[in-house]
Scaffold this motif. Structure first.
Motif, PDB file in Angstrom:
ATOM      1  N   LEU A  63      13.157  13.663 -20.296  1.00  0.00           N
ATOM      2  CA  LEU A  63      12.540  13.707 -18.977  1.00  0.00           C
ATOM      3  C   LEU A  63      11.145  14.314 -19.037  1.00  0.00           C
ATOM      4  CD1 LEU A  63      12.668  13.381 -15.921  1.00  0.00           C
ATOM      5  CD2 LEU A  63      13.893  15.538 -15.787  1.00  0.00           C
ATOM      6  N   ARG A  64      10.977  15.239 -19.953  1.00  0.00           N
ATOM      7  CA  ARG A  64       9.708  15.956 -20.026  1.00  0.00           C
ATOM      8  C   ARG A  64       8.528  15.018 -20.269  1.00  0.00           C
ATOM      9  NH1 ARG A  64       7.318  20.943 -21.140  1.00  0.00           N
ATOM     10  NH2 ARG A  64       5.559  20.749 -22.563  1.00  0.00           N
ATOM     11  N   SER A  65       8.660  14.164 -21.256  1.00  0.00           N
ATOM     12  CA  SER A  65       7.558  13.245 -21.554  1.00  0.00           C
ATOM     13  C   SER A  65       7.358  12.260 -20.412  1.00  0.00           C
ATOM     14  CB  SER A  65       7.826  12.511 -22.873  1.00  0.00           C
ATOM     15  OG  SER A  65       9.135  11.998 -22.884  1.00  0.00           O
ATOM     16  N   ALA A  66       8.467  11.866 -19.778  1.00  0.00           N
ATOM     17  CA  ALA A  66       8.336  10.939 -18.648  1.00  0.00           C
ATOM     18  C   ALA A  66       7.557  11.596 -17.513  1.00  0.00           C
ATOM     19  CB  ALA A  66       9.724  10.505 -18.166  1.00  0.00           C
ATOM     20  N   LEU A  67       7.814  12.873 -17.295  1.00  0.00           N
ATOM     21  CA  LEU A  67       7.123  13.561 -16.205  1.00  0.00           C
ATOM     22  C   LEU A  67       5.648  13.765 -16.528  1.00  0.00           C
ATOM     23  CD1 LEU A  67       9.685  16.222 -14.968  1.00  0.00           C
ATOM     24  CD2 LEU A  67       8.827  14.227 -13.758  1.00  0.00           C
ATOM     25  N   ILE A  68       5.382  14.095 -17.794  1.00  0.00           N
ATOM     26  CA  ILE A  68       3.987  14.308 -18.188  1.00  0.00           C
ATOM     27  C   ILE A  68       3.190  13.022 -18.012  1.00  0.00           C
ATOM     28  CG2 ILE A  68       2.511  14.744 -20.193  1.00  0.00           C
ATOM     29  CD1 ILE A  68       4.469  16.879 -21.053  1.00  0.00           C
ATOM     30  N   ALA A  69       3.877  11.890 -18.205  1.00  0.00           N
ATOM     31  CA  ALA A  69       3.192  10.603 -18.062  1.00  0.00           C
ATOM     32  C   ALA A  69       3.123  10.150 -16.608  1.00  0.00           C
ATOM     33  CB  ALA A  69       3.915   9.548 -18.901  1.00  0.00           C
ATOM     34  N   HIS A  70       3.773  10.880 -15.724  1.00  0.00           N
ATOM     35  CA  HIS A  70       3.861  10.456 -14.325  1.00  0.00           C
ATOM     36  C   HIS A  70       2.718  11.050 -13.510  1.00  0.00           C
ATOM     37  CE1 HIS A  70       5.369   9.788 -10.307  1.00  0.00           C
ATOM     38  NE2 HIS A  70       6.389   9.094 -10.775  1.00  0.00           N
ATOM     39  N   LYS A  71       1.833  10.173 -13.036  1.00  0.00           N
ATOM     40  CA  LYS A  71       0.629  10.660 -12.371  1.00  0.00           C
ATOM     41  C   LYS A  71       0.940  11.465 -11.115  1.00  0.00           C
ATOM     42  CE  LYS A  71      -3.983   9.271 -10.884  1.00  0.00           C
ATOM     43  NZ  LYS A  71      -3.933  10.407  -9.975  1.00  0.00           N
ATOM     44  N   GLY A  72       1.814  10.953 -10.276  1.00  0.00           N
ATOM     45  CA  GLY A  72       2.113  11.639  -9.024  1.00  0.00           C
ATOM     46  C   GLY A  72       2.621  13.046  -9.265  1.00  0.00           C
TER      47      GLY A  72
END
Lengths: 206, 206
Positions: A117-126
């Motif tokens: 989840l961490r990398s997904a969140l870091i990649a998530h602009k919002g």
DNA sequence: GTCTATAAGAGGATAGAC
DNA sequence: GTCTATCCTCTTATAGAC
């Protein structure tokens, strides 16, 4: 604001229902133990339908975290709306809100060091935009409070910021709640006390 | 102490190697993200051989946690061996050891609220015994320090205990370390400061 | 966009030879 | 007790009909 067709409203309402369920499950079990089957079952739709709304489990969780971030930003603005509040009051206000939300079982767990989840969140602009905005808001209060002398000047501002953020996943709340002999409000008060005043006894003058 | 045959020594040495690997992996990734295949690969034996030594992944982790608990108990005894140390000194000593261990990447993560590891540990006699012993040791220091006035009397002893235990998984250390611009010793000092003295500025008299 | 059914793969655990 | 090869379950994700 564009007017929405009935169908679009239903679509959005369903997505809201999904995100609300994900938020609750994230708070209860965390990302790794939450399954997509479970989310679908609780929302009451088929798993394949979930994937029409969100492309992956990570996206599902990210949507929930973004909503949480928006709530936090609203809280931050609410602190600034208090006319007579000093910087330390605002820091305490947002910290208390965080603790209350967590003790009520409504705070989705932050991504652990090595979660996918961490990398997904870091990649998530919002999400990252919200995080940056919140960090800057709190950072300004911290600098102000340190020049006041109401926050310890020996600490670098980032340490203060991280310490406040970390209250969102403080296990002490859960331990005390598991004991069952304290009210939520009492638990929050104690953690507030340790957070801002520490474990050590204050000198009589304090 | 029974004398051990060569074969028994080799057996124990291998188990030690396994537990050491598990401890490191638990500290790195946590229980859920650590795989048994990985453990076997790093130890350099087949997975089936691992299962001859430990009956399950939970048992593997429990063995690592028990060893960690034993280290903590040793540290507690080391605190008590200091002749002139007061209760608060001992509490600070064990807390500092915890933070140093974690920042060095050698502290296996505690079981999250809903991990399958949690129930396994609760059922594990050796672990629970160690935990009780450590709790009682720290609890005695806490009561003493509160009667000294060196720990805030407004806090229930259990809240103090949990707050100290929680330093073993404090994410603030990781956040500060990720920044890369501080030494481990400096990071530990700051977290010690927030833990015992809080974020708030002390009055000039303090 | 919703469903049923299923692919695809990871990961815990085991069988059986040696 | 060690190995190779395999099983089995759980979980993410997708195919394809409607």
């Amino acid at each position: 604001m564009t007017r929405l067709s009935f169908r679009q409203k239903v679509h959005l309402a369903r997505e809201d229902a999904i995100v609300a369920t994900v938020k609750r499950l994230l708070a209860e079990k965390g990302f790794d133990l939450m399954t997509v089957d479970e989310v679908a079952a609780e929302v009451g739709i088929a798993k394949a339908s979930l994937y029409k709304h969100f492309p992956s489990k990570e996206a599902l969780a990210a949507a929930a975290m973004v909503q949480m971030m928006e709530l936090a930003l609203q809280q931050a603005q609410a602190q600034d709306a208090q006319p007579g509040a000093s910087a330390i009051d605002k820091l305490k206000g947002i910290t208390r809100w965080t603790l209350q939300t967590q003790v009520a079982g409504e705070m989705p767990t932050l991504p652990a060091e090595n979660s996918s989840l961490r990398s997904a969140l870091i990649a998530h602009k919002g999400y990252m935009d919200g995080l940056m905005q919140l960090s800057e808001q709190l950072g300004a209060w911290i600098v102000q409070a340190q020049s006041d002398g109401t926050v310890n000047r020996a600490l670098p501002p980032e340490a203060v910021l991280y310490t406040i953020f970390a209250r969102a996943c403080d296990p002490v709340l859960g331990f005390l709640k598991a004991g069952g002999s304290h009210t939520d409000a009492q638990i929050v008060d104690w953690v507030m006390l340790t957070c801002f005043d520490g474990l050590a006894g204050r000198p009589a003058a304090g």
